[in-house]
Motif scaffolding. Structure first.
Motif, PDB file in Angstrom:
ATOM      1  N   ALA A  36       6.793  53.219  68.116  1.00 49.95           N
ATOM      2  CA  ALA A  36       6.408  53.389  66.712  1.00 49.95           C
ATOM      3  C   ALA A  36       5.990  52.090  66.035  1.00 49.95           C
ATOM      4  CB  ALA A  36       7.556  54.024  65.941  1.00 49.95           C
ATOM      5  N   ASN A  43       4.545  43.175  63.959  1.00 50.86           N
ATOM      6  CA  ASN A  43       5.531  44.222  63.703  1.00 50.86           C
ATOM      7  C   ASN A  43       6.608  44.217  64.770  1.00 50.86           C
ATOM      8  OD1 ASN A  43       3.940  44.914  61.623  1.00 50.86           O
ATOM      9  ND2 ASN A  43       3.421  46.965  62.342  1.00 50.86           N
ATOM     10  N   THR A  84      27.443  48.827  58.939  1.00 48.02           N
ATOM     11  CA  THR A  84      27.890  47.745  58.058  1.00 48.02           C
ATOM     12  C   THR A  84      27.033  46.505  58.244  1.00 48.02           C
ATOM     13  OG1 THR A  84      30.134  48.578  58.302  1.00 48.02           O
ATOM     14  CG2 THR A  84      29.882  46.366  57.401  1.00 48.02           C
ATOM     15  N   THR A  87      23.606  46.952  56.805  1.00 43.89           N
ATOM     16  CA  THR A  87      23.612  46.877  55.343  1.00 43.89           C
ATOM     17  C   THR A  87      23.768  45.438  54.865  1.00 43.89           C
ATOM     18  OG1 THR A  87      24.698  49.012  55.389  1.00 43.89           O
ATOM     19  CG2 THR A  87      24.658  47.873  53.287  1.00 43.89           C
ATOM     20  N   VAL A  88      24.705  44.705  55.510  1.00 40.32           N
ATOM     21  CA  VAL A  88      24.917  43.306  55.115  1.00 40.32           C
ATOM     22  C   VAL A  88      23.632  42.500  55.314  1.00 40.32           C
ATOM     23  CG1 VAL A  88      26.140  41.200  55.769  1.00 40.32           C
ATOM     24  CG2 VAL A  88      27.404  43.322  55.494  1.00 40.32           C
ATOM     25  N   LEU A 106      11.465  46.936  55.800  1.00 42.47           N
ATOM     26  CA  LEU A 106      11.254  48.310  56.254  1.00 42.47           C
ATOM     27  C   LEU A 106      11.935  48.574  57.584  1.00 42.47           C
ATOM     28  CD1 LEU A 106       7.483  48.894  55.573  1.00 42.47           C
ATOM     29  CD2 LEU A 106       9.423  49.716  54.280  1.00 42.47           C
ATOM     30  N   TYR A 107      11.965  47.576  58.442  1.00 40.57           N
ATOM     31  CA  TYR A 107      12.467  47.783  59.796  1.00 40.57           C
ATOM     32  C   TYR A 107      13.980  47.778  59.859  1.00 40.57           C
ATOM     33  CZ  TYR A 107       7.681  46.575  60.690  1.00 40.57           C
ATOM     34  OH  TYR A 107       6.328  46.542  60.667  1.00 40.57           O
ATOM     35  N   LYS A 109      16.452  48.805  58.024  1.00 43.26           N
ATOM     36  CA  LYS A 109      17.242  50.015  57.759  1.00 43.26           C
ATOM     37  C   LYS A 109      17.201  50.992  58.931  1.00 43.26           C
ATOM     38  CE  LYS A 109      16.497  49.751  52.798  1.00 43.26           C
ATOM     39  NZ  LYS A 109      15.340  48.838  52.705  1.00 43.26           N
ATOM     40  N   LEU A 110      16.156  50.911  59.743  1.00 43.11           N
ATOM     41  CA  LEU A 110      16.017  51.870  60.847  1.00 43.11           C
ATOM     42  C   LEU A 110      16.977  51.580  61.995  1.00 43.11           C
ATOM     43  CD1 LEU A 110      12.129  51.923  61.120  1.00 43.11           C
ATOM     44  CD2 LEU A 110      13.546  53.531  59.895  1.00 43.11           C
TER      45      LEU A 110
END
Lengths: 214, 186
Positions: A36, A43, A84, A87-88, A106-107, A109-110
């Protein structure tokens, strides 16, 4: 892998992650992001760096806290530790390196759902000490980074005629290479190449159907 | 029974500890992010309205429950155009957009400030080729179509939802500006 812990060499672990058990080309994990996000080198590189960091941090954390994790609920526990760290990373990058975050946000969080990170947690970090887990994370993270960059390299060069966004060749590009179809072609052909190199130069048998190295 | 307590304890310890770490990081970073975002938005406003020497906030509005603001650009007391911040309901996020509208109520330029759309597909909305499709469009033209052409907004292939989200957000904002300012301009 279940042999005496003392025999594990750190360089061996890194080599293992990059080549002999490369997450994408040998173990065939996390193929979805590998197809993807690799329409370009940039990217792939950004995604690889983010994965490298989360992989190392998740491995180290899980190795440290493995005594507190009840075996029956280990998967949700691993997922939460990975989430965790994601997120950090996401929050700190948004605050301190906003220009890089604009590119990589963008990347990041995936990554929570990447098979490779959970697989290293389950197969390695939950059984090993902190230092080997760190190097295993480093090796696998670098292996993933390397795979994404090399897939991105071929797809961008053939599909757009450019590298890292800069035009290189001035011919009509093969548009199919930047589409998902081209991603599957690139991953498949490179996987074959890796098997061939392994058989030709390292005496390996190549990856066989149904076989798992662990 | 004993095992059940053990499992619960194990999960509680890990989840509470991880939750605390995330809460601390969030508390530390949220104010910094807020200040930096405001600076970036101010910079974006100046970049998108280079001919105005004074950008005044003239009101607030709301779309999808998100708060936006609108501004009037002035040069020597003469109105040069309007700026409005708006939102699009995208595939996986709210897309934060800044729209520059001329006195004729046609879109001059749009800027994508923030979003979390799919990399490689939805994030194409950031590209200039897509943003340029909005230049010079009036309210009636702000509609997504899947065929090629420049009369309306042509959707990005593979990212129809993100394209439509941006277009709807822009259309709502132009509609609002038109309600507020059309009696002045016409």
């Amino acid at each position: 892998m279940s042999n005496a812990e003392s025999r594990i060499s750190y360089i061996g672990l890194i080599k293992n992650g990059i080549f002999s058990e490369n997450p994408v080309f040998r173990v065939a994990l996390s193929l979805c992001p590998a197809v993807a996000v690799t329409s370009g080198v940039k990217n792939g590189f950004m995604m690889g760096i983010a994965v490298l960091f989360v992989q190392i941090m998740a491995n180290v954390t899980i190795s440290i806290v493995k005594k507190f994790i009840h075996p029956k609920v280990r998967i949700p526990s691993y997922m939460f530790i990975i989430a965790t760290w994601v997120t950090v990373t996401d929050l700190s990058m948004a605050a301190f390196v906003r220009d890089i975050y604009a590119q990589m946000g963008l990347y990041i969080k995936l990554i929570v759902a990447f098979a490779i990170i959970l697989s290293r947690a389950e197969l390695f970090a939950s059984k090993q000490k902190v230092m080997p887990s760190f190097f295993d994370g480093l090796g696998n993270g670098m292996g993933f980074l390397f795979a994404l960059v090399i897939i991105g390299f071929f797809r961008e060069l053939l599909g757009k005629g450019s590298l890292w966004g800069y035009p290189i060749v001035n011919t009509k590009p093969l548009l199919i290479m930047v589409l998902p179809t081209g991603g599957f072609f690139a991953v498949g052909l490179l996987m074959g190449l890796f098997n061939w190199i392994d058989m030709k130069f390292f005496g390996g048998g190549g990856a066989k159907l149904g076989e798992h190295r662990h | 029974m004993k095992e059940m307590i053990k499992i619960t304890a194990s999960l509680v310890i890990i989840f509470v500890a991880a939750g605390l770490i995330m809460a601390v990081v969030f508390a530390k970073t949220a104010p910094i992010v807020k200040i930096k975002k405001e600076q970036e938005e101010a910079a974006a406003r100046e970049r998108m309205m280079p001919d105005a020497d004074n950008i005044i906030e003239t009101g607030k509005w709301e779309l999808y429950g998100k708060k936006g603001k609108y501004f009037e650009g002035k040069k020597e007391e003469e109105t040069t155009g309007y700026l409005i911040s708006t939102y699009g309901k995208g595939y996986s996020s709210y897309i934060s957009i800044l729209v520059s509208v001329g006195k004729d109520m046609k879109v001059k330029e749009i800027g994508i400030l923030e979003h979390a759309e799919t990399p490689g597909l939805g994030d194409e909305i950031e590209q200039d080729y897509f943003k340029k499709r909005f230049a010079g469009k009036s309210l009636e033209q702000l509609e997504v179509v899947k065929v090629e052409g420049t009369d309306k907004i042509q959707a990005i292939s593979g990212a129809t939802i993100s394209s439509r989200a941006v277009t709807n957000g822009v259309r709502e904002s132009v509609k609002l500006l038109k309600e507020k300012y059309s009696e002045v301009t016409e």
